[in-house]
Design a protein around this motif. Structure first.
Motif, PDB file in Angstrom:
ATOM      1  N   GLN A  79      -4.207  62.971   6.340  1.00 27.03           N
ATOM      2  CA  GLN A  79      -4.541  63.223   4.888  1.00 27.03           C
ATOM      3  C   GLN A  79      -4.082  62.371   3.830  1.00 27.03           C
ATOM      4  O   GLN A  79      -2.932  61.923   3.541  1.00 27.03           O
ATOM      5  CB  GLN A  79      -3.811  64.652   4.562  1.00 27.03           C
ATOM      6  CG  GLN A  79      -3.957  65.121   3.086  1.00 27.03           C
ATOM      7  CD  GLN A  79      -5.363  65.540   3.131  1.00 27.03           C
ATOM      8  OE1 GLN A  79      -5.903  66.674   3.416  1.00 27.03           O
ATOM      9  NE2 GLN A  79      -5.950  65.088   2.120  1.00 27.03           N
ATOM     10  N   ARG A  81      -4.169  60.454   0.051  1.00 31.80           N
ATOM     11  CA  ARG A  81      -4.087  61.112  -1.438  1.00 31.80           C
ATOM     12  C   ARG A  81      -4.156  59.735  -2.102  1.00 31.80           C
ATOM     13  O   ARG A  81      -3.570  58.719  -1.865  1.00 31.80           O
ATOM     14  CB  ARG A  81      -2.904  61.615  -1.509  1.00 31.80           C
ATOM     15  CG  ARG A  81      -2.608  63.006  -0.791  1.00 31.80           C
ATOM     16  CD  ARG A  81      -3.428  64.063  -1.312  1.00 31.80           C
ATOM     17  NE  ARG A  81      -3.139  65.318  -0.388  1.00 31.80           N
ATOM     18  CZ  ARG A  81      -4.204  66.110  -0.322  1.00 31.80           C
ATOM     19  NH1 ARG A  81      -5.216  66.157  -1.134  1.00 31.80           N
ATOM     20  NH2 ARG A  81      -3.996  67.358   0.583  1.00 31.80           N
ATOM     21  N   HIS A  82      -5.086  59.834  -3.142  1.00 32.73           N
ATOM     22  CA  HIS A  82      -5.122  58.753  -4.282  1.00 32.73           C
ATOM     23  C   HIS A  82      -4.396  59.195  -5.702  1.00 32.73           C
ATOM     24  O   HIS A  82      -5.302  60.271  -6.143  1.00 32.73           O
ATOM     25  CB  HIS A  82      -6.620  58.275  -4.276  1.00 32.73           C
ATOM     26  CG  HIS A  82      -7.494  57.756  -3.415  1.00 32.73           C
ATOM     27  ND1 HIS A  82      -7.997  58.651  -2.310  1.00 32.73           N
ATOM     28  CD2 HIS A  82      -7.487  56.402  -2.770  1.00 32.73           C
ATOM     29  CE1 HIS A  82      -8.325  57.582  -1.202  1.00 32.73           C
ATOM     30  NE2 HIS A  82      -8.131  56.468  -1.767  1.00 32.73           N
ATOM     31  N   TRP A  83      -3.507  58.889  -5.799  1.00 32.56           N
ATOM     32  CA  TRP A  83      -2.799  59.269  -6.825  1.00 32.56           C
ATOM     33  C   TRP A  83      -3.003  58.247  -8.171  1.00 32.56           C
ATOM     34  O   TRP A  83      -2.375  57.278  -8.044  1.00 32.56           O
ATOM     35  CB  TRP A  83      -1.349  59.480  -6.783  1.00 32.56           C
ATOM     36  CG  TRP A  83      -0.337  60.513  -7.663  1.00 32.56           C
ATOM     37  CD1 TRP A  83      -0.435  60.089  -9.127  1.00 32.56           C
ATOM     38  CD2 TRP A  83       0.202  61.493  -7.527  1.00 32.56           C
ATOM     39  NE1 TRP A  83       0.310  60.964  -9.506  1.00 32.56           N
ATOM     40  CE2 TRP A  83       0.809  61.872  -8.691  1.00 32.56           C
ATOM     41  CE3 TRP A  83       0.628  62.133  -6.350  1.00 32.56           C
ATOM     42  CZ2 TRP A  83       1.932  62.953  -9.039  1.00 32.56           C
ATOM     43  CZ3 TRP A  83       1.511  63.154  -6.627  1.00 32.56           C
ATOM     44  CH2 TRP A  83       2.053  63.311  -7.770  1.00 32.56           C
ATOM     45  N   ALA A 103      -2.370  53.189  -9.602  1.00 25.53           N
ATOM     46  CA  ALA A 103      -2.765  54.183  -8.381  1.00 25.53           C
ATOM     47  C   ALA A 103      -1.855  54.310  -7.280  1.00 25.53           C
ATOM     48  O   ALA A 103      -1.474  52.779  -6.935  1.00 25.53           O
ATOM     49  CB  ALA A 103      -4.367  54.142  -7.705  1.00 25.53           C
ATOM     50  N   LEU A 104      -1.257  55.096  -6.520  1.00 28.62           N
ATOM     51  CA  LEU A 104      -0.705  55.024  -5.406  1.00 28.62           C
ATOM     52  C   LEU A 104      -1.528  55.503  -4.436  1.00 28.62           C
ATOM     53  O   LEU A 104      -2.125  56.567  -4.438  1.00 28.62           O
ATOM     54  CB  LEU A 104       0.782  55.826  -5.352  1.00 28.62           C
ATOM     55  CG  LEU A 104       1.929  55.064  -6.250  1.00 28.62           C
ATOM     56  CD1 LEU A 104       3.117  56.077  -6.409  1.00 28.62           C
ATOM     57  CD2 LEU A 104       2.371  53.999  -5.417  1.00 28.62           C
ATOM     58  N   MET A 106      -1.326  57.114  -0.421  1.00 26.53           N
ATOM     59  CA  MET A 106      -0.388  57.513   0.331  1.00 26.53           C
ATOM     60  C   MET A 106      -1.042  58.521   1.256  1.00 26.53           C
ATOM     61  O   MET A 106      -2.171  58.904   1.004  1.00 26.53           O
ATOM     62  CB  MET A 106       0.657  58.279  -0.247  1.00 26.53           C
ATOM     63  CG  MET A 106       0.126  59.479  -1.169  1.00 26.53           C
ATOM     64  SD  MET A 106       1.491  60.210  -2.464  1.00 26.53           S
ATOM     65  CE  MET A 106       1.197  59.271  -3.702  1.00 26.53           C
ATOM     66  N   THR A 108      -0.543  61.347   5.009  1.00 29.88           N
ATOM     67  CA  THR A 108       0.470  61.872   6.141  1.00 29.88           C
ATOM     68  C   THR A 108      -0.360  62.334   7.076  1.00 29.88           C
ATOM     69  O   THR A 108      -1.411  63.243   6.920  1.00 29.88           O
ATOM     70  CB  THR A 108       0.896  63.461   5.405  1.00 29.88           C
ATOM     71  OG1 THR A 108       1.443  63.044   3.889  1.00 29.88           O
ATOM     72  CG2 THR A 108       1.850  64.093   6.180  1.00 29.88           C
ATOM     73  N   LEU A 114       5.484  61.370   5.173  1.00 34.73           N
ATOM     74  CA  LEU A 114       4.770  60.724   3.909  1.00 34.73           C
ATOM     75  C   LEU A 114       4.707  59.195   4.046  1.00 34.73           C
ATOM     76  O   LEU A 114       5.924  58.640   4.255  1.00 34.73           O
ATOM     77  CB  LEU A 114       5.039  61.322   2.827  1.00 34.73           C
ATOM     78  CG  LEU A 114       4.211  60.496   1.398  1.00 34.73           C
ATOM     79  CD1 LEU A 114       2.849  60.832   1.238  1.00 34.73           C
ATOM     80  CD2 LEU A 114       5.045  60.710   0.199  1.00 34.73           C
ATOM     81  N   ILE A 116       3.508  55.745   2.099  1.00 36.09           N
ATOM     82  CA  ILE A 116       3.047  55.305   0.750  1.00 36.09           C
ATOM     83  C   ILE A 116       2.789  53.942   1.054  1.00 36.09           C
ATOM     84  O   ILE A 116       3.138  53.141   1.609  1.00 36.09           O
ATOM     85  CB  ILE A 116       4.046  55.364  -0.481  1.00 36.09           C
ATOM     86  CG1 ILE A 116       4.624  56.850  -0.507  1.00 36.09           C
ATOM     87  CG2 ILE A 116       3.101  54.724  -1.753  1.00 36.09           C
ATOM     88  CD1 ILE A 116       5.258  57.024  -1.772  1.00 36.09           C
ATOM     89  N   GLY A 118       0.759  51.455  -0.709  1.00 39.08           N
ATOM     90  CA  GLY A 118       0.910  50.393  -1.802  1.00 39.08           C
ATOM     91  C   GLY A 118       0.316  50.950  -2.856  1.00 39.08           C
ATOM     92  O   GLY A 118      -0.041  52.100  -3.326  1.00 39.08           O
ATOM     93  N   HIS A 119       0.676  49.992  -3.939  1.00 41.06           N
ATOM     94  CA  HIS A 119       0.405  50.295  -5.446  1.00 41.06           C
ATOM     95  C   HIS A 119      -1.042  49.320  -5.901  1.00 41.06           C
ATOM     96  O   HIS A 119      -1.164  48.220  -5.368  1.00 41.06           O
ATOM     97  CB  HIS A 119       1.446  49.819  -6.218  1.00 41.06           C
ATOM     98  CG  HIS A 119       1.304  50.371  -7.651  1.00 41.06           C
ATOM     99  ND1 HIS A 119       0.754  49.465  -8.593  1.00 41.06           N
ATOM    100  CD2 HIS A 119       1.607  51.389  -8.339  1.00 41.06           C
ATOM    101  CE1 HIS A 119       0.613  49.968  -9.712  1.00 41.06           C
ATOM    102  NE2 HIS A 119       1.144  51.031  -9.610  1.00 41.06           N
TER     103      HIS A 119
END
Lengths: 145, 145, 145
Positions: A79, A81-83, A103-104, A106, A108, A114, A116, A118-119
């Motif tokens: 899964q 996620r683009h935060w 944007a982070l 991440m 799972t 979880l 992460i 990269g930034h």
């Protein structure tokens, strides 16, 4: 950042609209709805990424490349996620928006922790379309690359 | 996501109000103010969580369960943080709001490193109350479960 | 949090303005534009940090201290990011704003992985200036200290 004298800060209501735009847009990608996600790009959109030598040119190329990635994630049962956050919006004289976000990335896997990845700094040129916006140019810069 | 044709995107001012709502609501929990946090739920609220077989039914059950968790954190001297972002708000025809947010759960013990526990998708049904909102239903899905 | 009866929640447009303010302000710092970042403080601003025994007093002291840190990061080729979120804004009777935010401090060296240093609660007193805001007092509390 590279603001210049012609830039106008985003009116406050527009700012909230753009935040909601990204929550919806990237939520669609994370849900695996690649067609819906790709529909937020103009047909001639360009997607640049500092981890890739050549930009993707056109919505179809963007969609095809990202669909392959999403299918790979699904096969891994990962899964993603683009935060997005720290959104900065500058209205241009011609009505375009220039946005910059952090944007982070991440993900799972099932029963996994979880991770992460990269930034990223993401810069978009947004063009108005029917009361909302479309991405005409996206430039993604992964930190450390 | 599961938007449907009846959903209306949130008016821009409402969107900012909901972001502030969550900053206040979850900040109270992280400060250990469990009663104040629980007062944001309706008396008949339901709290569902994909790590727990049965939902919590009613504000009192939600408050009691979360108070126990907060006391456990305090005994560990662990500062917990609930970070919400990527908020999506859809106004329903009856005036309810359906929200979807990403959340990161993280904590730090005294003199310890930050630990990021996992990524969560949180979906709320919000009902208007006295110029603000109350949570009637919260559904929490931890990624990887 | 420590709201009191005199606090007024932020009007919705103001809330979006403050989010944009922090995206711009901290983005300048992460870009290494220390002078531009420091210009967001009042000349008599005070910067308190729970990892440092004495607060920094005055914009010049804040600028000089942070410039040294930024030069150190540059020598390491480390890209630092200050990510603010969960912003809470309370308007005071005298027109000041009291804000509280969560912040994640993270960085990436060239060809290195993302490192998340820690979680911080940041509280500002903001004073109006020319249609925008300046920081009169910033109090940073690193979790676990």
């Amino acid at each position: 950042m590279t603001r210049n004298a012609l830039d106008t800060p985003a009116p406050d209501q527009l700012y909230a609209q753009i935040q909601q735009f990204y929550a919806l847009h990237m939520g669609l990608l994370d849900d695996g709805a690649v067609d819906a996600w790709a529909s937020f790009f103009t047909p001639d959109a360009v997607f640049e990424d500092n981890t890739t030598p050549e930009p993707l040119r056109g919505r179809e190329a963007i969609r095809a490349t990202v669909r392959t990635r999403v299918e790979h994630l699904r096969a891994e049962r990962r899964q993603f996620r683009h935060w997005f956050g720290m959104v900065d919006v500058a209205v241009q004289p011609d009505g375009e928006l220039h946005t910059r976000m952090y944007a982070l990335a991440m993900s799972t896997v099932v029963d996994g922790p979880l991770r992460i990845h990269g930034h990223v700094v993401c810069r978009d040129r947004l063009i108005p379309r029917g009361g909302s916006w479309t991405v005409h140019n996206r430039r993604v810069e992964v930190d450390g690359v």
